[in-house]
Design an enzyme around this catalytic site. Sequence first.
Site, PDB file in Angstrom:
ATOM      1  CG  ASP A 286      -0.340  -0.429   2.500  1.00  0.00           C
ATOM      2  OD1 ASP A 286       0.709  -1.100   2.514  1.00  0.00           O
ATOM      3  OD2 ASP A 286      -0.917  -0.097   3.540  1.00  0.00           O
TER       4      ASP A 286
ATOM      5  CD  GLU B   2       7.891   2.266   6.033  1.00  0.00           C
ATOM      6  OE1 GLU B   2       6.721   1.883   5.959  1.00  0.00           O
ATOM      7  OE2 GLU B   2       8.224   3.466   5.949  1.00  0.00           O
TER       8      GLU B   2
END
Length: 506
Positions: free
Chosen positions: A287, A469
């Site tokens: 996403d 991340e």
Amino acid sequence: MPSPSAYPQLAGRLFEIAQEGRVFPDSKTFVDCVPVEEPGSIRERFTAEYEGEDGELDDVVDGDLDLAGFVHENFTLPEDPVTAADPSTTSMEWYIDGLWPHLIRDPIDRREGETVIPLPNRSVIPGGRFRESYYWDSYFVAEGLAVAGRVDVVEDIVENFASLIDRFGFIPNGNRLYYTTRSNPPCFHLLLDLLSDERGPGIARQYLPHLEREYEFWMDGADGLERGEAYRRVVGLEEGVLNRYWDDQPRPRPESYREDVELAERVDREPESIYRDVRAACESGWDFSSRWFDGEGIETIHATDRVPVDLNALLYGTERSIARWYDDEDPETAAEYREAAEARRAAIDRYCWDPEREFYFDHSRSRGDRTDSWTLAGVVPLFSGAASQEQADAVAETLEERFLRPGGLVTSLRYSGEQWDAPNGWAPLQWMAIVGLRRYDHSELAQEIAGRWLDLNREVFERTGRMLEKYDVTGGRGEGGGGEYPLQFGFGWTNGVALALPRLFY
């Protein structure tokens, strides 16, 4: 457990106004807040202070609406416990080892008004804005925990997931109430395989009923599904049934409410349709990515139209794992699951393998053909063992020619501004590509990718003191970007893969 509608930070007039009014820059902050008293009392106070008899906000009678003040007075804000290190005093590996106490959470009891789902054992969070455990993240974290000698935490993760399957019938995207309408890429069988390798097959076999129940969740509605039909996560095709990502709630995501409402206002589609596609992409973990788009931006998202190659490759792995666990005690059932796996493998070849481009792609139901999106989803058939040697050889050549960059593999070949596209690289995709390549005897390329990725991790850590991340693998400073929220630090699956990769080669 109460319905999400019982939580003022998840639903209702206060929730909508707070999210639309941008009380916090990140929509996820409010849904992670904890009420300072019983939620019903906060609702009543908000109604009494700020709503008139007609239910509309009344800032004339009661004065100017200080919504931010009301929220800060009535809710405790979540914290981000992960801080940067001084890289001149510690190595990347030592920093990761020191992060575990900050990322490992003790068992979670139910607390009044908090949106976290209780868990009976320890769990691991990614870090940053992600203050809860996530399904597919946990597998990649577990690979690193095993290397770090923390198999006891891996056992806790598995037990937590079994508990979630008992309660919900599946493993939610994350252990928050607002995630309970969708799952994540099915990695439970991978956790059981890892635990079996570390503790022996007996400890993992006890979770076979849970693995089967998760499989039933993904296959719900498959029996009797006609060609051309789709129901929840199953799709009827001419040559069998495959799966898609889905979400059972066609509404704005509470954790991204403002973003979803604004998106729906820009798109000439029924809002429920756009919300469903957005949520389905969230179930994928990607996403967002241009692989879900029919055009130039997220306004063209059609995730439920796609038959994703990565999902079906992982379900092939699930079927193979269940068959293997049944071999000794029930050979007939084992044979049924192997038959299902082989049927799925044939369907993946039919709908996702492109013999001319020699790579795997998602299948578009509306087009009746494969998409044009070159993405690292195409490595998952190698990771799960669904590819033939000839297919794996072709994928390896494509990865080296098209996807390999100075810092590892780029997620896709398209620069869309979304985080699951170029120029970003992600630890879970590096891991699946590297493991898959080694599985098919492309160890030299696998080692080259691993070396570039770890060198990038280390270079960024030595400059910033952080594990990221996502990373820009194309050159420059290495920090990834794009998407709905700023770059996050911590970071669970990056740490896990950084520890696990060297063990593949030494």
